[in-house]
Design an enzyme around this catalytic site. Structure first.
Site, PDB file in Angstrom:
ATOM      1  N   LEU A  63       0.812  -1.209   0.000  1.00  0.00           N
ATOM      2  CA  LEU A  63       0.000   0.000   0.000  1.00  0.00           C
ATOM      3  C   LEU A  63       0.851   1.267   0.000  1.00  0.00           C
ATOM      4  CD1 LEU A  63      -2.920  -0.847   2.431  1.00  0.00           C
ATOM      5  CD2 LEU A  63      -2.752  -1.186  -0.021  1.00  0.00           C
ATOM      6  N   ALA A 104      -4.175  -5.372   5.127  1.00  0.00           N
ATOM      7  CA  ALA A 104      -3.394  -4.253   4.595  1.00  0.00           C
ATOM      8  C   ALA A 104      -1.910  -4.518   4.807  1.00  0.00           C
ATOM      9  CB  ALA A 104      -3.793  -2.950   5.274  1.00  0.00           C
ATOM     10  N   GLU A 105      -1.142  -4.439   3.728  1.00  0.00           N
ATOM     11  CA  GLU A 105       0.318  -4.553   3.812  1.00  0.00           C
ATOM     12  C   GLU A 105       0.898  -3.165   3.551  1.00  0.00           C
ATOM     13  OE1 GLU A 105       3.142  -7.790   1.912  1.00  0.00           O
ATOM     14  OE2 GLU A 105       3.050  -6.006   0.648  1.00  0.00           O
ATOM     15  N   ASP A 106       1.207  -2.475   4.633  1.00  0.00           N
ATOM     16  CA  ASP A 106       1.704  -1.105   4.530  1.00  0.00           C
ATOM     17  C   ASP A 106       2.927  -0.963   5.414  1.00  0.00           C
ATOM     18  OD1 ASP A 106       2.066   1.607   4.179  1.00  0.00           O
ATOM     19  OD2 ASP A 106       0.561   2.154   5.680  1.00  0.00           O
TER      20      ASP A 106
END
Length: 913
Positions: free
Chosen positions: A577, A628-630
């Site tokens: 992200l 979510a991969e942030d």
């Protein structure tokens, strides 16, 4: 009137039936609104998420107290996803997260205003979230019921569009979008109709509305029923007298009205026309003319003009007629019988495009002619040389269509994810297939104790070495692994084993390939992506989407819904992200200051898209899982969208694997800081997904943790010695402490559960396109330390499945000592104790606990079955607390802690003093 379109206003049911009300029949020749239209509009009207936010109400709308809402609307309101209530507070997350920055608060308010504007833009084009995310029902290639194929594509920069392929000898002029066939609209959508070819000797269908059933009960309707006879039966058996009024033409009533007003017998001058009475007078005259005809069975209509703007939802009819219509079911049985089946279709017509035919879309642009793979293609194959790709028309016969056997499983408790890549899942040096993964790897995942799989690299991509992250065709499964039906079988078998299937989706960027992907799709540089520098990733050479464009949002939202609808995917992990949230693509130094999340480098449109995506998914599928991969840990990732959050269910803590990697490569084991480790592990456990390593830590030039810890170059495969036992113990306690401190979700990459000794390296030019490291050595499962590591990992997963450890409350750290390198914390009734010291064992180590009682040892990493030394005796498995105060706790346990070991105790009995 408010600024809300008519189709978003609340429909009004009829008023209560009056005692002296008599049904009236409208005079012939007067236009009325058929009530049959209203239920259809209601069935499509949903306005929970993409509702019109208007501060002022219509002055012409009647009071809601006079007209209560329909029961269906009440049901829909109660089906809201939890955590997404009616109350909206754009800055609600600030108090929960402890943020007091005024600039960030103003940014959230501005973002909320922009979000409402974006919803309005979607409302102006689509009715509700389902409509906005169902583009795949119209776009691309679809079989129409009237012996034809419809193709639709979005290319606003093109001047001409046609289809070329095997079916027309690749002619760019034979099948094109024509004005007579609604070929091109103002939004840039092209529409092409491909008529099936009539076989020689066959006559065209007698009725233009003749339909064919190609799939469901595909032989039904081939019984030679005469349409005239069927219509006669419907009039006798279904319709009541007066309900069917035959007309010779659709314009018959219009012609009568025109002749009445402008015909030879109509008024010729203004004097003959006379003074036109007001609306109320005309209505009273019409009403009086209907009193004599009270025997008519037609519905009664009272269109009252009270000076208010006309609203199609405010047409008032009597209660009896309304309830009679509501109770009447549509004549579907006659319509189904009218259709002809697949056999009749094949007997009369030759399909324009056959199953597995190749095709491409042809554009004429200002820069010349282009051939592209359709953006909505569902199956794509490369040519023999691998340079070009073609869309494949996937329309198998009904008897060959995959039939789903199992329903969607539901996750109970924590989420234990097994991350896998289909291509490297085999032990041979080749690209594995969906079928091989289904038969060989899925049973292993179930046996290992995981309840979810996360597949990466499934969406079609041209470059295999990109691990599937440079996506070219967003609606197609990768053809190198198998067919769409093969992937459906994989998902179905996983559901049958009770495994949830998650898809690693890449909406943060796309491949820059122009021949296969979306780059310069219609010849323009800003079709799907930003133009200029902003449209290109600064380091990866990929393209960046235009999240402020309604048609791009339509494409991306439809893509998410497509995978859930067509392949029954249970959730998504949104990849990288940080690449989409910032114009610098995340390649900047982050200090954690709140200003960095609201400055000029933040892409507000990307944040709005993520909010819309989460709202749409959770609205249509309440049990969907979004992750979510942030890397920047944007505030509010897992908070409700109504409170200023983004709406994800879990967020990935990318600091944990980096922390372990930094310690292993740069810090001597004796100098590890327990406080620094715990600070990263439990900094924010709310909805946190933890992992020791995924594919990023073991891919393309980087070593796997097993390769670093075990130093696999020193020993032969399957050997076991004392040094190796001590070294492998470190890998076990790293896995255990990462797992037990997670926030309800844990991830393991394929092969790491048995300490796979080699990294992953996909075929590329740097390794002469070798497959030597693009596989998994499954034969090690039953050998030496790999067997011990797998048994340990399996027992940890089993312990969580039975006790739901990581789905309990957050860890409560009692003890964290750098000198002794011992960590102790509780989670519910469980006590976790870790000794990271590589040399020193503690024989009588006191650990504080709040609850007095007897604690049973349920897991010990030093057991011999896990490859440990087995220092603890069976008499030491049950420990009783003493009243000695330790670590601020009223009670304590005296434990034996071998070096590089961990123990898990469960409170078996509470002692009351």
């Amino acid at each position: 009137m408010a600024l809300c379109p008519l189709y978003l206003l609340t429909p009004r049911p009829p008023p209560p039936l009056l005692v002296d009300a008599t049904p009236r029949t409208p005079r012939s020749g007067h236009a009325v609104l058929p009530t049959s239209r209203r239920p259809r509009l209601l069935g499509r009207r949903r306005s929970f998420t993409f509702r019109c936010d208007s501060s002022s109400s219509s002055s012409s709308a009647s009071s809601p107290r006079d007209r209560p809402p329909r029961p269906r609307q009440q049901r829909q309101r109660t089906q809201r996803p939890s955590g997404r209530g009616e109350a909206v507070d754009p800055v609600g997350i600030l108090s929960k997260l402890g943020i007091s920055d005024r600039v960030f608060a103003q940014f959230l308010r501005d973002r909320h205003k922009a979000l409402k504007d974006r919803r309005w833009e979607l409302c102006s084009r689509f009715i509700d979230p389902k409509e906005a995310s169902s583009g795949f029902e119209l776009m691309g290639m679809h079989r129409h019921r009237q012996h034809r194929l419809d193709f639709m594509e979005w290319a606003p920069g093109a001047r001409y569009c046609s289809l070329v392929g095997d079916f027309n000898q690749w002619s760019p002029t034979e099948n094109c979008a024509r004005e007579g066939h609604l070929g091109h609209d103002d939004f840039g959508y092209w529409f092409i109709i491909l008529e099936d070819k009539l076989r020689e000797g066959q006559e065209p269908d007698e009725y233009f509305f003749q339909e064919y059933n190609y799939v469901d009960d595909y032989d039904k309707g081939d019984n030679g029923v005469d349409p005239e006879e069927l219509m006669r039966r419907a009039r006798e058996e279904y319709w009541e007298p007066g309900e069917v009024r035959s007309r010779k033409s659709q314009l018959e009533m219009v012609v009568k009205l025109y002749e009445q007003m402008f015909g030879p017998n109509g008024p010729q001058t203004e004097e003959e026309l006379g003074e036109i009475p007001d609306a109320q007078t005309r209505y009273n005259e019409w009403k009086a003319s209907q009193e004599a005809d009270s025997t008519s069975l037609s519905p009664s209509y009272d269109i009252i003009d009270n000076g208010q703007p006309f609203d199609i939802f405010n047409v008032v009819t009597d209660r009896a007629s309304f309830e009679k219509f509501q109770a009447k079911k549509p004549p579907l049985a006659y319509w189904v019988e009218m259709r002809k089946g697949r056999k009749a279709w094949l007997e009369k017509y030759v399909p324009t495009i056959s199953h597995k035919d190749k095709y491409r879309v042809y554009f004429n642009t200002p820069d010349g002619a282009l051939e592209r793979v359709p953006a909505w293609a569902t199956y794509v194959l490369p040519d023999a040389e691998g340079k070009q790709s073609y869309a494949v028309h996937w329309e198998p016969p009904p008897e060959e269509i995959y039939k789903w056997r199992f329903g969607r499983p539901k996750v109970k408790g924590s989420l234990r994810i097994y991350e896998c890549h289909i291509g490297i899942s085999g032990s041979e040096q080749k690209v594995s297939s969906f079928a091989e993964f289904t038969s060989k790897v899925l049973p292993h995942i179930k046996n290992a104790g995981y309840n979810a799989i996360q597949v990466i690299g499934v969406v079609e991509h041209k470059d295999y070495s990109s691990v599937g992250y440079k996506v070219t065709n967003y609606f197609a499964v990768s053809s190198r692994f198998g067919t769409p039906d093969d992937f459906k079988k994989l998902v179905d078998e996983a559901h049958g084993l009770g495994l949830v299937v998650l898809l690693d989706i890449v909406h943060s960027y796309a491949s820059a390939d122009e021949l296969v992907g979306l780059s310069l799709f219609d010849g323009s540089n800003d079709c799907y992506f930003h133009s200029g520098k902003r449209g290109h990733h600064k380091y990866w050479g990929t393209r960046m989407f235009r999240y402020d464009d309604v048609d791009v949002l339509h494409f991306l939202l439809s893509n998410l819904n497509w995978w859930v609808t067509e392949y029954r995917i249970d959730g998504f992990q949104f990849h990288s992200l940080s690449s989409m949230l910032y114009t610098h693509n995340g390649f900047s130094t982050f200090t954690g200051a709140t200003e960095e999340y609201c400055n000029q480098y933040v892409d507000k449109d990307a944040l709005i898209y993520l909010i819309l995506a989460n709202e749409m998914l959770h609205y249509l599928y309440p049990d969907i899982i979004t992750i979510a991969e942030d890397a920047t840990f944007y505030p509010g990732l897992c908070e409700p969208t109504t409170q200023g959050g983004i709406g994800f269910d879990y967020w990935v803590n990318l600091s944990i694997p980096e922390m372990w990697l930094w310690h292993l490569e740069n810090v001597p084991e004796q100098e590890w800081s327990m406080n620094k480790i715990m600070k990263v592990l439990i900094s924010n456990n709310h909805s946190m997904l933890s992992y020791v390593e995924n594919h990023n830590q073991s891919i393309s030039g980087r070593k796997s943790f097993a390769e670093i810890i075990l130093n696999t170059g020193r020993y032969s495969t399957g050997s076991v010695d004392n040094d190796l036992i001590r070294t492998s113990s470190l890998l076990k306690i790293i896995k255990l402490i990462t797992f037990t401190t997670s926030g309800g979700a844990y991830l393991n990459f394929m092969g790491n559960e048995f300490a796979h000794p080699k990294r992953v390296e996909f075929p590329m030019s740097s390794n002469d396109y070798s497959f030597r490291l693009a596989n998994r050595q499954w034969e090690l499962l039953n050998k030496g330390l790999h067997k011990h590591q797998f048994i340990f990992d399996k027992d940890v997963m089993s312990l969580d499945e039975n006790e739901r450890i990581i789905s309990r409350g957050l860890p409560n750290v009692h003890h964290c000592s750098d000198p002794s390198m011992v960590i102790s914390f509780t989670r519910g009734p469980f006590l976790f104790v870790f000794n990271f010291n590589p040399d020193v064992s503690h024989q009588s180590y006191h650990v504080g606990v709040d609850e007095a009682g007897e604690y049973q040892l349920v897991l010990n990493t030093d057991e011999s079955k896990y490859g440990g030394c087995g220092e603890l005796k069976s008499s030491q498995y049950m420990r009783r607390t003493s009243d000695k105060r330790v670590d601020g706790c009223r009670n304590s346990l005296e434990l034996t802690l071998p070096c590089r070991s961990a123990q898990v105790y469960k409170l078996a009995r509470i002692l009351r003093i």
